[in-house]
Design an enzyme around this catalytic site. Structure first.
Site, PDB file in Angstrom:
ATOM      1  CG  LEU A   1      -2.197   0.865   1.076  1.00 23.43           C
ATOM      2  CD1 LEU A   1      -3.161   0.347   0.008  1.00 23.43           C
ATOM      3  CD2 LEU A   1      -2.944   0.950   2.422  1.00 23.43           C
ATOM      4  N   GLY A   2       1.733   1.347  -1.024  1.00 16.56           N
ATOM      5  CA  GLY A   2       2.491   2.588  -1.241  1.00 16.56           C
ATOM      6  C   GLY A   2       1.615   3.538  -2.034  1.00 16.56           C
ATOM      7  NE  ARG A   3       5.343   8.678  -3.700  1.00 17.83           N
ATOM      8  CZ  ARG A   3       6.551   8.205  -3.402  1.00 17.83           C
ATOM      9  NH1 ARG A   3       6.873   6.954  -3.672  1.00 17.83           N
ATOM     10  NH2 ARG A   3       7.446   8.987  -2.815  1.00 17.83           N
ATOM     11  CB  ILE A   4       1.169   2.495  -7.356  1.00 18.77           C
ATOM     12  CG1 ILE A   4       2.078   3.526  -8.059  1.00 18.77           C
ATOM     13  CG2 ILE A   4       0.330   1.738  -8.375  1.00 18.77           C
ATOM     14  CD1 ILE A   4       3.117   2.938  -9.002  1.00 18.77           C
TER      15      ILE A   4
ATOM     16  NE  ARG B   1       8.981  -2.354   5.294  1.00 22.82           N
ATOM     17  CZ  ARG B   1       9.603  -2.206   4.139  1.00 22.82           C
ATOM     18  NH1 ARG B   1      10.226  -3.230   3.597  1.00 22.82           N
ATOM     19  NH2 ARG B   1       9.649  -1.043   3.525  1.00 22.82           N
TER      20      ARG B   1
ATOM     21  NE  ARG C   1      10.682  -2.822 -11.974  1.00 19.71           N
ATOM     22  CZ  ARG C   1      10.074  -1.695 -12.384  1.00 19.71           C
ATOM     23  NH1 ARG C   1       8.806  -1.702 -12.721  1.00 19.71           N
ATOM     24  NH2 ARG C   1      10.764  -0.561 -12.459  1.00 19.71           N
TER      25      ARG C   1
ATOM     26  CG  ASP D   1       2.116  -3.259 -17.377  1.00 20.98           C
ATOM     27  OD1 ASP D   1       1.932  -3.299 -18.615  1.00 20.98           O
ATOM     28  OD2 ASP D   1       2.674  -2.298 -16.807  1.00 20.98           O
TER      29      ASP D   1
ATOM     30  CD  GLU E   1       9.354  -6.206 -18.212  1.00 22.65           C
ATOM     31  OE1 GLU E   1       8.372  -6.673 -17.622  1.00 22.65           O
ATOM     32  OE2 GLU E   1       9.634  -4.992 -18.222  1.00 22.65           O
TER      33      GLU E   1
ATOM     34  CG  HIS F   1       7.001  -2.651 -18.001  1.00 25.50           C
ATOM     35  ND1 HIS F   1       8.140  -3.157 -17.396  1.00 25.50           N
ATOM     36  CD2 HIS F   1       6.655  -1.568 -17.261  1.00 25.50           C
ATOM     37  CE1 HIS F   1       8.465  -2.406 -16.356  1.00 25.50           C
ATOM     38  NE2 HIS F   1       7.569  -1.434 -16.253  1.00 25.50           N
TER      39      HIS F   1
HETATM   40  C1  8YV Z   1       8.359   2.507 -17.054  1.00 26.56           C
HETATM   41  C2  8YV Z   1       8.498   1.614 -14.618  1.00 26.56           C
HETATM   42  O1  8YV Z   1       7.621   1.670 -17.878  1.00 26.56           O
HETATM   43  O2  8YV Z   1       8.090   3.387 -13.158  1.00 26.56           O
HETATM   44  C3  8YV Z   1       8.595   2.297 -13.310  1.00 26.56           C
HETATM   45  O3  8YV Z   1       9.189   1.723 -12.402  1.00 26.56           O
HETATM   46  O4  8YV Z   1       8.865   0.505 -14.772  1.00 26.56           O
HETATM   47  C4  8YV Z   1       7.809   2.312 -15.727  1.00 26.56           C
HETATM   48  O5  8YV Z   1       7.240   3.499 -15.386  1.00 26.56           O
HETATM   49  C5  8YV Z   1       9.772   2.420 -17.421  1.00 26.56           C
HETATM   50  O6  8YV Z   1      10.668   2.952 -16.552  1.00 26.56           O
HETATM   51  C6  8YV Z   1       9.936   3.079 -18.794  1.00 26.56           C
HETATM   52  O7  8YV Z   1      10.725   2.341 -19.508  1.00 26.56           O
END
Ligand code: 8YV
Length: 316
Positions: A153-156, A176, A234, A258, A263, A281
């Site tokens: 539960l960070g910003r995103i 945490r 990730r 994503d 990748e 991604h």
């Molecule tokens: C981007 C990212 O796709 O913010 C991140 O951590 O993986 C993405 O925003 C990437 O850095 C652009 O190539």
């Protein structure tokens, strides 16, 4: 004044490349056919690295640049930057948080809705004439009003959870430590327990050595055959082999991803599955956000070379 020398690890939009080239002597690592001899040649001049979240900077690249003082990352995730090597060399690292939060959360919700309601297959059904030939599209499972687990539960993660409230979801989260801003959302300390109490699990964690494969076979088992998994963080946060096994064997209803271990060439096992939604991604991939990310990357470099405080430094 001579321009500072910077190493650019990957391609950026033209609206970033132009000001970078105007301000710095840019050495394009990604264009070099022989990376080792390129590094040996330009490394001693490099004062800064401009890189992307997906590319980072390895210990080998950092070691080849003895004058390096700053790595500016175009992305919020800096897991691909070797932080131990940075600590040893006194190198600061900056990233681009906040500016991409809303777009990443939007894509997570879009992926969840598309997966839940079979939107991609339904589009193909209408387009290919199956509607007229075979009749209505097979019934799907409802998306709204279910139990959502937010792992990280960070910003995103916060922006994802806030959006999910609008869909009447019961929200639980794992971090945490409990977050005061989480209000009525249920805190669950353990990822496996979170999965057991979720119909859909959103993975929104920053990747660190501690979160490596945090979504493993046990967590997937706890999510169960009716569960959905959405990953916009990730690939290394998920045991991809365990995920593929579960999807192939019908032990998980579906996954929307994503990010991938291999990748930009995901494991071909993914392409053979009909219970996945695959994205390249691009959670931060809007004009608005990418422009803001590029600007922040450049502002951090400019602040460094002007001796001003950095805007978004991530390491001490
Ligand atoms: C981007 C990212 O796709 O913010 C991140 O951590 O993986 C993405 O925003 C990437 O850095 C652009 O190539």
């Amino acid at each position: 004044m001579p321009k500072p020398h910077i190493l650019q690890m990957g391609g950026l939009p033209e609206w970033d490349e132009t000001p970078l080239n105007d301000t710095y002597e840019v050495h394009r690592y990604f264009d070099a056919p022989d990376k080792a001899s390129f590094l040996a040649q330009v490394g001693p001049k490099i004062q800064a690295i401009a890189t992307r979240g997906d590319l980072g900077a390895s210990a080998e690249v950092i070691a080849a640049c003895p004058m390096l003082k700053i790595i500016s990352v175009y992305g919020v995730g800096y897991d691909a930057v070797d932080l131990a090597a940075c600590a040893k060399g006194g190198i600061v690292v900056t990233n681009t948080p906040d500016v991409l939060t809303d777009d990443c959360a939007d894509l997570a919700l879009g992926m969840w809705l598309a997966l839940s309601r079979g939107i991609v297959a339904a589009e193909a059904w209408a387009r290919a004439g199956d509607w007229a030939r075979k009749g209505g599209f097979p019934l799907q499972h409802r998306a709204c009003g279910k139990r959502a687990g937010v792992l990280g539960l960070g910003r995103i993660g916060m922006a994802v959870a806030q959006r999910l409230e609008g869909f009447g979801m019961q929200i639980s989260y794992t971090t945490r430590t409990p977050r005061a801003e989480a209000g009525s959302w249920q805190y669950i300390a353990d990822a496996k327990e979170l999965a057991a109490q979720s119909d859909v699990l959103f993975v929104t964690l920053a990747a660190t050595p501690e979160t490596h494969h945090i979504v493993d076979a046990d967590v997937l088992r706890a999510l169960g055959p009716d569960g959905l998994l959405i990953n916009i963080s990730r690939a290394q946060n998920i045991d991809e082999r365990a995920l593929l096994d579960a999807l192939e064997q019908g032990r998980l209803r579906g996954a929307a991803l994503d990010v991938f271990e291999g990748e930009p060439a995901p494991d071909p096992r993914f392409s053979r599955l009909s219970n996945v939604l695959l994205q390249p991604h691009h959670a931060s991939g809007t004009f608005e956000t990418r422009r803001a990310m590029g600007q922040l990357l450049r502002e951090n470099l400019a602040a460094h070379f002007a001796g001003r405080p950095l805007l978004t430094q991530v390491n001490a």
